[in-house]
Design a protein around this motif. Structure first.
Motif, PDB file in Angstrom:
ATOM      1  N   PRO A 170       0.816  -1.212   0.000  1.00 43.93           N
ATOM      2  CA  PRO A 170       0.000   0.000   0.000  1.00 43.93           C
ATOM      3  C   PRO A 170       0.857   1.272   0.000  1.00 43.93           C
ATOM      4  CG  PRO A 170       0.018  -1.001   2.193  1.00 43.93           C
ATOM      5  CD  PRO A 170       0.761  -1.938   1.278  1.00 43.93           C
ATOM      6  N   ASP A 171       2.129   1.109   0.386  1.00 47.89           N
ATOM      7  CA  ASP A 171       3.023   2.273   0.496  1.00 47.89           C
ATOM      8  C   ASP A 171       4.119   2.227  -0.570  1.00 47.89           C
ATOM      9  OD1 ASP A 171       4.005  -0.023   1.613  1.00 47.89           O
ATOM     10  OD2 ASP A 171       4.846   0.926   3.398  1.00 47.89           O
ATOM     11  N   PHE A 172       3.757   1.776  -1.747  1.00 52.06           N
ATOM     12  CA  PHE A 172       4.706   1.704  -2.869  1.00 52.06           C
ATOM     13  C   PHE A 172       5.087   3.124  -3.306  1.00 52.06           C
ATOM     14  CE2 PHE A 172       5.833   1.596  -7.317  1.00 52.06           C
ATOM     15  CZ  PHE A 172       6.667   0.503  -7.409  1.00 52.06           C
ATOM     16  N   ARG A 173       6.372   3.329  -3.598  1.00 53.09           N
ATOM     17  CA  ARG A 173       6.820   4.652  -4.040  1.00 53.09           C
ATOM     18  C   ARG A 173       7.673   4.556  -5.311  1.00 53.09           C
ATOM     19  NH1 ARG A 173       3.658   5.712  -0.708  1.00 53.09           N
ATOM     20  NH2 ARG A 173       3.612   7.394   0.812  1.00 53.09           N
ATOM     21  N   ILE A 174       7.454   5.504  -6.208  1.00 53.67           N
ATOM     22  CA  ILE A 174       8.303   5.645  -7.395  1.00 53.67           C
ATOM     23  C   ILE A 174       9.368   6.689  -7.058  1.00 53.67           C
ATOM     24  CG2 ILE A 174       8.384   6.398  -9.796  1.00 53.67           C
ATOM     25  CD1 ILE A 174       5.348   5.640  -9.940  1.00 53.67           C
ATOM     26  N   PHE A 175      10.628   6.300  -7.087  1.00 49.83           N
ATOM     27  CA  PHE A 175      11.719   7.259  -6.879  1.00 49.83           C
ATOM     28  C   PHE A 175      12.082   7.823  -8.252  1.00 49.83           C
ATOM     29  CE2 PHE A 175      13.604   6.874  -2.470  1.00 49.83           C
ATOM     30  CZ  PHE A 175      12.497   6.244  -1.932  1.00 49.83           C
ATOM     31  N   TRP A 176      11.509   8.988  -8.553  1.00 54.04           N
ATOM     32  CA  TRP A 176      11.540   9.604  -9.886  1.00 54.04           C
ATOM     33  C   TRP A 176      12.715  10.577  -9.923  1.00 54.04           C
ATOM     34  CZ3 TRP A 176       8.523   8.139 -13.844  1.00 54.04           C
ATOM     35  CH2 TRP A 176       8.274   9.020 -14.904  1.00 54.04           C
ATOM     36  N   ASP A 177      13.867  10.072 -10.333  1.00 54.94           N
ATOM     37  CA  ASP A 177      15.108  10.847 -10.282  1.00 54.94           C
ATOM     38  C   ASP A 177      15.287  11.581 -11.617  1.00 54.94           C
ATOM     39  OD1 ASP A 177      17.644  11.817 -10.156  1.00 54.94           O
ATOM     40  OD2 ASP A 177      18.631   9.883  -9.825  1.00 54.94           O
TER      41      ASP A 177
END
Ligand code: PLP
Length: 424
Positions: free
Chosen positions: A208-215
């Motif tokens: 539920p706490d998935f994150r995209i690290f958009w560098d």
């Protein structure tokens, strides 16, 4: 015995103190002794840089030489980078001098403090990240440092292979994140297409706490007239009803001065509040003077774009040189393929399977230092032993000619030796 041990004397002292206190209250003071701030006289005495008044005052009058708000960074600088990073200025923080540091800290904060939407802190569960390959070695190093497993997924010409990504995140709640360099990726120069951005934002995730690290390290680092635009990830996540899914990072390391630049973090209001609550324990505030120097130098988005055109003039001939020599020496040989990036800092050279380490070794022995083979993959291991990262930005064109020639010699030697060994 003191004079105040006598009841009369004590009463008289007390009356006097009460009168003095009332008088003090009546002065209506507004002073602050809570913070150990240097005084303006001390700041004036710092001969680091002779600063005129207009060189240390932000647009809102803030004395940037001192502690104090705006701890989210100077508004005038955030206004310049908001449209570039596709983050509303209110949700964009200008903090620190390195975006890698912010990515590292995001992971640490997520390990130690529950993210918005999370059931648990990451440190209390198994955590894995998707690592599109080839990718940026320092992303992988941060994961390794904190025991976060990495699952490689292929990077295609339009971004990570989304069929693979969707399959993995749907079923595995350990997968909490994915590393993304959406524009001119390191090292391929790949740019994510709209469909990829939409699918990343919309996909179903078991965590539920998935994150995209958009560098978005290379947001304005174009090398051609085809200035690629990548879709707005925060907007796509909001539209898909996953407003907290993306963390956006960027910096001026490759715009102004590497190491003396400004880094940016942008996300949803809930994630920004989470970040500030955690980061506020770690630092009193960013280097506002450096931010002001950046705002004065860049002025506005047009100023930033004009500045990046001067970089293109410097870097374009360097990339052209390497690409021309690779084409002259290797095209049609069947020994190598390479990316032809429209921006960013790197060319990915793919040599025959099993040859990358040998090419790097040969080059090193011939006095040409190359990024170690394997650096583009998690744990420093490229299972195909094929990808070599070429970084043409620093050497001068003449030197690059020698380097590119030398590399092609090593590619030919390693490749033909391998083919010869296979024939026996
Ligand atoms: N992200 C990517 C994809 C990079 O290639 C680099 C540097 O090469 C960085 C981040 C480092 O950025 P910073 O200097 O802001 O930490």
């Amino acid at each position: 015995m003191t004079t105040t041990s006598h009841p009369e004397a004590l009463r008289s002292r007390l009356d006097e103190a009460r009168r003095d206190y009332t008088a003090l209250q009546n002065q209506g003071l507004s002073l602050d002794l809570t913070r150990g701030k240097p005084s303006p006289a001390q700041l004036d005495s710092a001969g680091l840089l002779p600063l005129r008044d207009d060189q240390y005052r932000a647009a809102d009058g803030t004395d940037c030489r001192n502690y104090g708000p705006p701890n989210e960074g100077l508004r005038e600088l955030r206004d310049i980078f908001a449209p570039v990073l596709d983050v509303p200025a209110e949700q964009l923080l200008a903090v620190g001098n390195s975006s890698l540091e912010l990515m590292h800290d995001c992971l640490v904060h997520a390990l130690l403090s529950k993210l918005p939407g999370a059931e648990h802190r990451w440190v209390d569960q198994q955590v894995a990240f998707l690592a599109p390959v080839p990718g940026y070695d320092r992303h992988f190093a941060v994961c390794e440092r904190f025991g976060i497993d990495m699952i490689p997924v292929p990077l295609t010409a339009t971004g990570p292979d989304m069929d693979v990504v969707e399959d993995l995140v749907r079923s595995d709640p350990r997968i909490k994140g994915i590393w993304c360099v959406p524009k001119y990726s390191n090292p391929d120069g790949v740019c994510y297409d709209e469909e990829t951005v939409r699918r990343l934002a919309a996909m179903e995730t078991a965590a539920p706490d998935f994150r995209i690290f958009w560098d978005n390290a290379y947001a304005v680092h174009h090398l051609t007239d085809d200035e690629v635009a990548v879709a707005d990830i925060l907007a796509a996540c909001s539209e898909a009803d996953h407003p907290d899914r993306a963390f956006v990072f960027g910096s001026t390391s490759k715009i102004t001065l590497a190491g003396s630049g400004v880094a940016f973090f942008g996300s949803s209001p809930a994630n920004v509040a989470w970040w500030r609550a955690n980061a506020g324990k770690r630092t009193i505030g960013p280097d506002k003077l450096n931010q002001l120097r950046h705002a004065h130098f860049l002025r506005d988005v047009d100023g930033l774009r004009a500045h990046m055109r001067t970089h293109r003039e410097i870097l374009g001939p360097k990339f052209d040189t390497v690409l021309r020599i690779f084409a002259e020496q290797l095209e049609g040989s069947g020994l190598a393929t390479w990316s032809k990036p429209k921006g960013g800092y790197f060319i990915a050279l793919s040599v025959l399977e099993g040859c990358a380490r040998e090419v790097v070794r040969l080059a090193n022995e011939a006095g040409i230092a190359l990024t170690p083979a394997g650096a583009t993959h998690p744990y420093g291991t490229d299972p195909q032993d094929s990808v070599i990262r070429i970084g043409p930005t620093y050497p001068e064109v003449g030197e690059l000619e020698q380097i590119a020639h030398g590399v092609t010699v090593c590619v030919r030697l390693a490749g033909y030796e391998r083919l010869a060994a296979q024939q026996h």
